[in-house]
Design an enzyme around this catalytic site. Structure first.
Site, PDB file in Angstrom:
ATOM      1  N   ASP A   1     -16.755   9.749  -2.388  1.00  0.00           N
ATOM      2  CA  ASP A   1     -16.906   8.304  -2.565  1.00  0.00           C
ATOM      3  C   ASP A   1     -16.983   7.939  -4.042  1.00  0.00           C
ATOM      4  O   ASP A   1     -16.952   6.760  -4.397  1.00  0.00           O
ATOM      5  CB  ASP A   1     -18.180   7.807  -1.860  1.00  0.00           C
ATOM      6  CG  ASP A   1     -17.925   7.491  -0.388  1.00  0.00           C
ATOM      7  OD1 ASP A   1     -16.750   7.372   0.000  1.00  0.00           O
ATOM      8  OD2 ASP A   1     -18.906   7.364   0.367  1.00  0.00           O
TER       9      ASP A   1
ATOM     10  N   ASP B   1     -14.325   8.825   9.897  1.00  0.00           N
ATOM     11  CA  ASP B   1     -15.517   8.989   9.058  1.00  0.00           C
ATOM     12  C   ASP B   1     -16.685   9.564   9.847  1.00  0.00           C
ATOM     13  O   ASP B   1     -16.693   9.539  11.097  1.00  0.00           O
ATOM     14  CB  ASP B   1     -15.895   7.615   8.468  1.00  0.00           C
ATOM     15  CG  ASP B   1     -16.521   7.718   7.087  1.00  0.00           C
ATOM     16  OD1 ASP B   1     -17.089   8.768   6.771  1.00  0.00           O
ATOM     17  OD2 ASP B   1     -16.450   6.721   6.336  1.00  0.00           O
TER      18      ASP B   1
HETATM   19  C1  GLA Z   1     -18.046   5.980   3.910  1.00  0.00           C
HETATM   20  C2  GLA Z   1     -16.697   6.317   3.315  1.00  0.00           C
HETATM   21  C3  GLA Z   1     -16.179   5.150   2.514  1.00  0.00           C
HETATM   22  C4  GLA Z   1     -16.092   3.941   3.404  1.00  0.00           C
HETATM   23  C5  GLA Z   1     -17.439   3.636   4.024  1.00  0.00           C
HETATM   24  C6  GLA Z   1     -17.343   2.532   5.047  1.00  0.00           C
HETATM   25  O1  GLA Z   1     -19.005   5.872   2.926  1.00  0.00           O
HETATM   26  O2  GLA Z   1     -16.762   7.474   2.526  1.00  0.00           O
HETATM   27  O3  GLA Z   1     -14.922   5.460   1.961  1.00  0.00           O
HETATM   28  O4  GLA Z   1     -15.134   4.163   4.399  1.00  0.00           O
HETATM   29  O5  GLA Z   1     -17.972   4.785   4.676  1.00  0.00           O
HETATM   30  O6  GLA Z   1     -18.550   2.236   5.646  1.00  0.00           O
END
Ligand code: GLA
Length: 689
Positions: free
Chosen positions: A512, A444
């Site tokens: 997301d 990420d």
């Molecule tokens: C980001 C990702 C999510 C999750 C969060 C965790 O927003 O896109 O899918 O992994 O971080 O903090």
């Protein structure tokens, strides 16, 4: 394949359906001749004999015709290359020869000690272009070095397609007429960004399945810029590359070489659908590692348990996921350091001893014993100020001397241009992958650059570029050391999706936003350029917890998510027995259609705006249709879906109805769906008899 004219000054590249031609004039100007349907070398030579217009004081004969416009001399377009050497700016080159031995055409130009080489490689009908700059003299400053400039043929009125967005609303398609002047898209954020995918397409009158479409896509995961310019004589050029402005990309020292990322271009006469299918085939064949292997169905803990995770609770989720048929169990954020919220822990990549007393191995072993692969979430390029790493190395982050350090989500960006930072991350991640049997890493990146400084470095500007090379280097090294581990690129959803990251990851987190209705538009845009094989999509809870509280059936959620790499991300401990049983059936169905979805040709039958949307995948004799109805109005009948890519003379058996349909009937009159009401959805499997 590259062909060259007798005089060694005209080149023709040929793909299965397209050709591309360039020519060096007797004044060493590199002019673009042709990009479009296949032509012969003799045609390119005839084009090369056409004279350029005369120079006159208010316009340039070169503008809109040059293959790679440099700064300086009689040019008024935006330069692709801008170099500063001491007090002198600009480039005045002489042609220095060509090579076309290994499937790549290289055209070399020299300006004093600076060598500029343009590279061309055909991959099917996709042309990969990039530039190398070698400096044999005293240091020069590269203010801008685009990867390529694309020149379109003279036409009456171009239309621009782009994929815009923001967090939780990525890759949404818009089309607008191009007007005079420049249209600039890009990112000033240090990563590809949610705001635009680095892709544009231009057409004059294309439809989904007919007409000419020109597209180009950049392979770079940092800041970037693509500029589409309609010049005073209506000629159109697209120039693009890494970096967001012309104020300094890199300092090129004596004997240093800079290699730009690839800017890939595609001409297609199969409409937007034909162009997408060619882009998809290109990425599956040449870009995405191991794309001939289908991706497993995964479970991800983020929406189920957030930061509040513990070994026992993850074991229980894993058991429910395994019973549903899930093949890969991924523990998201919260398993490491002091990470019980987004306030602490980033940077300390060791399992939290309260939550995972024996490390990750016991959970990983349990997951494996359940017959699933095991995955974890990491965000290596970041650090929380409240972390052991930051306390030990406050100077390892990007910052400007004497200025505030901007915190987004309570975190700072590590300076991956530094050798010691990259080495630390390598040790941490290599150690992690060696200590527990990890099969999958969700990587990420959850904030943009804001204070991209590097006190003490003579040319801190380079961190914009070197950060990305540092990331690529780490991924490459980890993949080499752990070849069985798959990687997903995530950046707060779809903030880092481009051909560069896709060449070293197995799939991407699309958004997301897991609302199954919003997703249809996000996926429609995504599919313009990237294949279903890399597009992760999860079924989450209803009402939707992340974003909008929308209530939808499991059926609708599954059919929407089955358009890509299926995942499940709901809190399974709260799903009823019936829901778990139904989900198990959907997962089994997905596994059956997976080869067709992940490797087949995609036809977008109806866009999401119309209320009824549908996609179709064709692989050999198998066809899959996924149809989603948003809302039926006034009791009007839902139209049958006219299928594509079928043989009109063949018959097709539909597994859902046991009916046999004539190909010609499906193509011209359509497949009745039986959908009705609100948020209804269905899957159809057809087999050619
Ligand atoms: C980001 C990702 C999510 C999750 C969060 C965790 O927003 O896109 O899918 O992994 O971080 O903090």
């Amino acid at each position: 394949m590259a062909q060259v004219s007798q005089d060694g000054r005209t080149w023709l590249l040929t793909g299965p359906a397209s050709s591309y031609a360039v020519h060096v004039t007797d004044r060493d100007e590199l002019v673009h001749l042709h990009w479009g349907p296949r032509i012969a070398l003799a045609d390119a030579e005839a084009l090369a004999r056409r004279p350029l217009p005369d120079d006159w004081p208010f316009e340039s004969r070169l503008d809109g015709r040059e293959e790679y416009p440099v700064e300086g001399g009689p040019r008024f377009t935006r330069p692709a290359l801008s170099v500063r050497a001491g007090a002198r700016r600009g480039t005045e080159w002489v042609f220095d020869g060509h090579e076309a031995d290994d499937g790549t055409l290289r055209l070399r130009f020299r300006d004093g000690a600076l060598t500029v080489t343009l590279h061309y490689r055909m991959r099917g009908d996709v042309i990969e272009r990039w530039v190398t700059l070698h400096n044999g003299g005293p240091a020069v400053e590269l203010l801008r070095a685009d990867s390529a400039t694309w020149t379109l043929p003279d036409r009456e009125q171009w239309r621009l397609s782009q994929l815009h967005g923001r967090w939780a609303a990525e890759s949404r398609l818009t089309r607008s007429p191009l007007t005079y002047g420049e249209k600039v898209i890009g990112s000033r954020r240090g990563h590809t960004g949610h705001q635009h995918l680095p892709w544009v397409a231009l057409d004059t009158d294309a439809t989904e399945e007919h007409g000419e479409v020109y597209g180009c896509a950049l392979g770079w995961s940092g800041s970037w810029r693509i500029c589409v310019a309609q010049l005073p004589d209506a000629r159109v050029q697209i120039t693009g590359g890494s970096g967001h402005d012309d104020s300094g990309l890199l300092m090129l020292d004596t004997d240093e070489t800079h290699v730009t990322p690839v800017f890939a271009g595609l001409w297609s006469d199969g409409g937007f659908g034909g162009a997408s299918r060619a882009w998809h085939a290109y990425q599956r064949t040449y870009v995405v590692p191991g794309a001939d292997r289908d991706r497993p169905v995964l479970f991800n803990s983020w929406e189920a348990t957030g930061f509040d995770i513990a070994q026992e609770q993850q074991r229980e989720l894993a058991e429910r996921a395994a019973a549903m048929g899930v093949e890969l169990f991924v523990v998201d954020d919260g398993w490491f350091g002091a990470r019980t919220s987004d306030r602490a822990g980033l940077g300390d990549w060791t399992p939290n001893p309260d939550r995972f007393p024996g490390g990750l191995k016991p959970l990983a072993d349990h997951v494996h014993a359940l017959g699933m692969q095991f995955g974890i979430w990491v965000e290596p390029e970041m650090v929380n100020p409240d972390s052991d790493l930051y306390r030990a190395h406050p100077d390892w982050v990007q910052f400007q001397p004497g200025r505030r350090r901007t915190e987004f989500r309570n975190q700072l960006v590590l300076n991956l241009a530094r050798d010691d930072v990259r080495e630390y991350l390598w040790e941490q991640l290599h150690g992690l992958l060696s200590a527990a049997p990890v099969d999958y890493v969700k990587w990420d990146f959850n904030r943009c650059f804001t204070d991209a400084g590097w006190p003490g470095d003579p040319y801190p500007q380079r961190l914009w570029t070197d950060h990305v090379h540092g990331l690529y280097g780490l991924l490459d090294r980890l993949r080499a050391a752990h070849p069985h581990v798959a990687f997903e690129s995530c950046s707060g959803g779809g903030g880092r999706i481009d051909l560069g990251i896709l060449s070293r990851t197995d799939q991407v987190w699309t958004s997301d936003n897991t609302d199954p209705l919003d997703r249809l538009a996000v996926q429609h845009g995504f599919s313009q350029i990237h294949p279903a094989r890399v597009m992760a999509a999860w079924v989450t809870d209803s009402p939707n917890t992340m974003l909008n509280g929308r209530v939808s059936s499991l059926r609708f959620r599954f059919v929407s998510a089955m358009a890509g790499v299926l995942g499940v991300g709901g809190d399974l401990t709260r799903w009823t027995g019936e829901e778990l049983a139904e989900a198990r059936e959907w997962v089994a169905l997905y596994k059956e259609i997976r080869p067709v979805v992940q490797r087949g040709d995609l036809y977008r039958l109806r866009p999401p705006e119309g209320g009824l949307s549908a996609v179709q995948y064709v692989l050999g004799d198998e066809t899959v249709v996924l149809a989603c109805l948003q809302a039926q109005h006034h009791g009007e009948p839902v139209p049958a879906l006219r299928l594509r890519g079928l043989d009109p003379t063949a018959s097709y058996e539909c597994r859902e109805s046991d009916e046999v349909h004539r190909g010609a009937v499906l193509l011209h009159h359509g497949l009745p769906t039986g959908l009705r009401g609100d948020l209804d959805a269905a899957v159809f499997r057809l087999r050619r008899l």
